[in-house]
Design a protein around this motif. Structure first.
Motif, PDB file in Angstrom:
ATOM      1  N   GLN A  39      23.062 -37.427  41.164  1.00 36.99           N
ATOM      2  CA  GLN A  39      22.039 -38.285  40.575  1.00 36.99           C
ATOM      3  C   GLN A  39      20.672 -37.625  40.648  1.00 36.99           C
ATOM      4  O   GLN A  39      19.884 -37.706  39.695  1.00 36.99           O
ATOM      5  N   ARG A  40      20.399 -36.972  41.759  1.00 35.93           N
ATOM      6  CA  ARG A  40      19.118 -36.275  41.892  1.00 35.93           C
ATOM      7  C   ARG A  40      19.015 -35.138  40.884  1.00 35.93           C
ATOM      8  O   ARG A  40      17.958 -34.932  40.268  1.00 35.93           O
TER       9      ARG A  40
ATOM     10  N   GLN B 284      18.266 -36.594  37.555  1.00 40.32           N
ATOM     11  CA  GLN B 284      16.865 -36.988  37.466  1.00 40.32           C
ATOM     12  C   GLN B 284      15.973 -35.789  37.179  1.00 40.32           C
ATOM     13  O   GLN B 284      15.030 -35.866  36.385  1.00 40.32           O
TER      14      GLN B 284
ATOM     15  N   SER C  42      16.370 -34.841  33.532  1.00 38.94           N
ATOM     16  CA  SER C  42      15.708 -35.778  32.629  1.00 38.94           C
ATOM     17  C   SER C  42      14.190 -35.626  32.678  1.00 38.94           C
ATOM     18  O   SER C  42      13.497 -35.967  31.718  1.00 38.94           O
TER      19      SER C  42
ATOM     20  N   ALA D 257      11.866 -37.069  42.840  1.00 33.64           N
ATOM     21  CA  ALA D 257      12.366 -35.956  42.029  1.00 33.64           C
ATOM     22  C   ALA D 257      11.202 -35.273  41.305  1.00 33.64           C
ATOM     23  O   ALA D 257      10.440 -35.921  40.591  1.00 33.64           O
TER      24      ALA D 257
END
Length: 305
Positions: free
Chosen positions: A126-127, A130, A133, A301
């Motif tokens: 997930q990190r 992030q 993105s 992040a």
């Protein structure tokens, strides 16, 4: 799919003493047009293929395991240590074990630690998502954080070379008030814009880090001798016994209190070269809320470059 079958029963009910009327001739059934049979329908995709479980694969994987239905390929290393160790980083899972521990015990330990491993791997993924993105698209109008505030890149060939931060922009709700005017033409390549902005950020980092080192060193009764900027992927800073402090220049993306925590952390290592309770007590003398700031450093992040 449920199929319903409808049954229809027709009764001929004549009057008593009368012969039933002759049944009517059946109506002709129209012939169906001749059709060429088409190709057979493709078989339905199995459910397990549609709902494929997550997989995690370390680029240097040499062992694998299935943990709660999740395939995990991990890096296994023999190290001089007392017990089996687990490390989840940006690349995936790494398991280290002493030479005397048999592989069956390693496999059992991985299974026993499966819940922790999967949670850490998912958090790392997930990190990474992030970061992707938030990756910066280097062009006129690009946005990046500086000391916790968003900065807008403005290509301005009238500036000559380099970059100048403008803090006099009108503050509007939801609009960054800081602009960095970069002396490049509007058709400049993304690599050119990125390099100019990075050079500006590194200059700000060296100036700011020097100032904060000079601020905290006397409070900790230590003396630093040299500052080096690093571009490490997973380490924010290091301290050496000769007084050399190495800090990641990307720290300038964070707010000043977070930067102060890292500076105080490395200076504290000039007194205590480990992470014992005595070390954290030393950090707390100058940064009492270090635990909260340490969490922000870990959880926030930064944009990808």
């Amino acid at each position: 799919m449920l199929k319903f079958l409808q049954l229809t029963l027709d009764f001929l009910d004549g009057a008593p003493g009368q012969r039933p009327a002759a049944p009517a001739a059946p109506a002709p059934v129209p012939a169906e047009p001749a059709t060429r049979p088409g190709p057979p329908a493709p078989p339905a995709e199995p459910l397990h293929a549609v709902l494929a479980p997550a997989t995690f694969h370390h680029p240097r994987a040499n062992r694998q395991a299935t943990l709660a239905g999740t395939f995990v390929a991990y890096e296994f290393r023999r190290r001089r240590r007392r017990s089996i160790g687990f490390l989840v980083g940006a690349e995936g899972l790494t398991v280290s074990a002493p030479a005397w521990v048999p592989l069956r015990e390693v496999d059992a330990a991985v299974q026993e630690k499966s819940g922790w491993i999967l949670a850490k791997l998912q958090a790392a993924r997930q990190r990474r998502d992030q970061l992707e993105s938030a990756r910066i698209e280097w062009k006129d109008g690009a946005c990046f954080p500086f000391l916790g505030e968003p900065v807008i890149v403005v290509l301005d060939p009238r500036r000559g070379t380099g970059a100048v931060l403008n803090t006099e922009a009108q503050a509007l709700p939801g609009v960054p008030r800081l602009t960095l005017h970069v002396g490049l033409p509007h058709d400049a390549a993304a690599e050119q814009i990125r390099d100019v902005v990075q050079a500006w950020l590194m200059r700000q980092a060296r100036r700011l880090f020097t100032e904060r080192l000079d601020h905290f060193a006397p409070q900790l009764s230590v003396q630093w001798r040299k500052l080096a900027l690093s571009n490490a992927g997973t380490r924010w800073g290091t301290a050496h016994s000769d007084g050399t402090i190495r800090l990641n220049w990307r720290l300038v993306h964070f707010r000043l209190p977070v930067i102060d925590y890292v500076v105080a952390h490395e200076l504290s290592h000039l007194r205590v070269m480990d992470h014992s309770p005595k070390f954290w007590d030393t950090v707390a003398t100058v940064v009492p809320d270090y635990a909260q700031l340490r969490g922000q450093l870990k959880d926030e992040a930064l944009p990808g470059w």
